[in-house]
Enzyme design. Structure first.
Site: not given
Length: 446
Positions: A105, A172-173, A410
Site C-alpha cells: 500500500d 500495512e500503513e 512518509h
C-alpha cells in the site's frame, strides 16, 4: 509504516558507496541473474508500481498485477485474502515451509521527491475523500523485489527443497493487513510456515546495505481514544461545573508517570498525546474533551502495563478532580490501528545474517543503533501464539545525491535508489530463504 531513524554504528558505513557487482559475493550467478532481471523486467515493474500507488485496503490494481506476475512464474495464486491480499505457493519437494512477505500500500501524500517518475495518482480513500497517493515508504521496492525473488526461487529449484509461500499484503500503513490475512486463513488455508521473512527498505541507510536486527526490530503501536466527560456551564462560574479541560490537562501530565515510574528505565516505552479537542468558546466550560494517543513499547509486558495504566490514570485523575462516577472518562483502544512489537527470532536472525553476509560480503551487512519507536504489522506473523520463527530486516536505499540529507519516510520528499534497493532486496531474500530451506532439510536428515 512509521519507520524509525537509523544510525550507523561506526564510521565505516558512513558514505559507503555500494558497487553494483560485489566481487566478494559467494554466489556470483545469483547476483548476475538478479541484475539482468532488473534490466529486463524489474526496473520497468518498479516504475509501474511507483507511478500507480494505491491506498491501504484499496490496492485492487496492484494486487491484480502481483497475482498476474506470480502466476506467470508457475506459482499457485489465490487472490482476495484478507481483503486485497495475494498468496502464491510453490511446492518443491519435501522440506520446511518458508513464507516471504511484501506489503503493497501507498500513503495519502503528494509526491515532491524530484524523482524522474513521480506519482500523480489520486484515489478516493475509505473516508470518501479524494487524495494524492505516493509510495512514500518504499512498498513499491518490496513488491518489485518479491517478484524478483519469486523468479529466482523458481529458477533455482535445484538449490532448495520445501514449500515457498509468497504474500503481497495490503494495509500495512494502517497496521491491519497482516492481521486480516491471518484471520482469513493464511496459516490454515495455505501451508503454514516454519519461518516468515521480509524486509523494509530504509531511506536512511546507504544503498545496497543490509541490517538484520537480532531481536527487537519495531515497537508495538496502539491508538487509544479518551473522552473526558464533564459538567458544562459558564466560564465565570467554574464552581458550578466539572471542567473536562482541567481534567484532561492533568491526565496528559499524569500519563507520563507510566513511563517514568512504572516501566523499567532501560525498557522502551512512549505515551504520546497527539490530539486534544474540546470546547467552543472562551467563556463556556464544555461537556467533554477528546484526547487521541499513540502508545509504543518494545515488549508485550510493557505494552500491557501502558495500556492498563492509561485507563486507571484517566479515571482516577477524574475522580480526584471531583468527577461523578457516571461521568468518568471513556477509554477506547483501537482494534484495528494496533500491532504488538516486532521481535525477531534471534537464532533465525543470526542464520539469516550469516547467509546474507556470505552473499553480499561483510562490508554490506552492517550494525546500527535503532532510534525512535516505529511500528510494523509484520509482528503478527511471528506472534507467540502462531509458533512461526519470523525475521524482518532492513535494506538501505539512500541515493548518493541525498547522503547528507536522508529523506524521511512518509514525507513527500521520500526517495530511494530503486535499482540498488531492489537488487539487494532480492539477493538478500533469496540467500536467506535458501539457507532456511537447506538448513532445515539438513537438520531433518540428521
Amino acid at each position: 509504516m512509521k519507520i524509525h531513524k537509523l544510525l550507523l554504528a561506526g564510521a565505516c558505513a558512513a558514505g559507503l558507496a555500494i558497487a553494483a557487482t560485489p566481487s566478494y559475493a559467494t554466489d556470483t550467478a545469483l547476483g548476475a541473474a538478479v541484475r539482468a532481471d532488473y534490466r529486463a523486467n524489474l526496473g520497468q515493474l518498479f516504475d509501474h508500481f511507483h507511478r500507480n500507488p494505491e491506498l491501504s485496503g484499496l490496492e485492487v490494481q496492484t494486487a491484480a498485477r502481483m497475482a498476474s506476475e506470480l502466476r506467470s512464474l508457475g506459482y499457485k495464486v489465490t487472490e482476495n485474502v484478507g481483503g486485497t491480499g495475494v498468496v502464491a505457493v510453490l511446492e518443491n519437494g519435501p522440506g520446511t515451509t518458508v513464507l516471504i512477505r511484501a506489503d503493497m500500500d501507498g500513503l495519502p501524500v503528494e509526491e515532491r521527491s524530484g524523482a524522474p517518475n513521480p506519482s500523480r495518482a489520486r484515489q478516493v480513500d475509505r473516508d470518501g475523500v479524494e487524495k494524492y497517493v505516493m509510495h512514500a515508504c518504499g512498498h513499491d521496492v518490496h513488491i518489485t523485489s518479491l517478484v524478483g525473488t519469486a523468479r529466482q526461487m523458481a529458477a533455482r529449484k535445484d538449490k532448495w527443497s520445501g514449500t515457498l509461500v509468497l504474500i503481497a499484503q495490503p494495509a500495512e500503513e494502517r497496521v491491519e493487513g497482516a492481521r486480516a490475512m491471518i484471520a482469513d486463513g493464511l496459516y490454515t488455508r495455505f501451508p503454514k510456515p516454519e519461518y516468515a521473512i521480509g524486509f523494509h527498505v530504509a531511506s536512511g541507510l546507504p544503498r545496497g546495505t543490509v541490517w538484520v536486527p537480532p531481536s527487537i526490530a519495531y515497537s508495538s503501536a496502539d491508538s487509544v481514544d479518551i473522552k473526558v466527560h464533564g459538567i458544562g456551564g459558564h466560564g465565570a462560574s467554574p464552581h458550578t461545573t466539572v471542567d473536562p479541560v482541567t481534567i484532561a490537562s492533568y491526565i496528559v501530565t499524569n500519563l507520563q508517570t507510566l513511563r517514568s515510574r512504572e516501566v523499567d528505565p532501560l525498557q522502551g516505552a512512549v505515551v504520546t498525546v497527539g490530539s486534544i479537542h474540546g470546547g467552543t468558546k472562551h467563556n463556556i466550560v464544555p461537556e467533554y474533551v477528546d484526547l487521541q494517543l499513540t502508545v509504543r513499547s518494545d515488549s508485550y509486558a510493557v505494552r500491557d502495563t501502558l495500556l492498563d495504566g492509561i485507563e486507571r490514570i484517566a479515571q482516577n485523575t477524574a475522580r480526584a478532580l471531583n468527577a461523578p462516577e457516571d461521568r468518568l472518562p471513556t477509554v477506547v483502544r483501537s482494534t484495528t490501528e494496533s500491532t504488538p512489537p516486532t521481535i525477531n527470532h534471534t537464532d533465525t536472525a543470526q542464520r539469516i545474517r550469516a547467509a546474507i553476509t556470505r552473499q553480499l560480503g561483510e562490508e554490506r551487512v552492517i550494525d546500527i543503533t535503532r532510534q525512535g519507536m516505529g511500528a510494523e504489522d509484520f509482528a503478527f506473523y511471528g506472534a507467540p501464539e502462531h509458533g512461526v520463527k519470523a525475521v524482518i530486516f532492513a535494506v538501505g536505499g539512500l541515493p548518493e545525491d541525498l547522503k547528507d540529507t536522508p529523506p524521511p519516510h512518509h514525507s513527500p520528499l521520500f526517495r530511494i535508489d530503486p535499482e540498488a534497493s531492489v537488487i539487494a532486496g532480492v539477493e538478500a531474500t533469496v540467500a536467506a530463504a535458501e539457507d532456511l530451506f537447506n538448513t532445515a532439510s539438513a537438520a531433518t536428515a540428521n
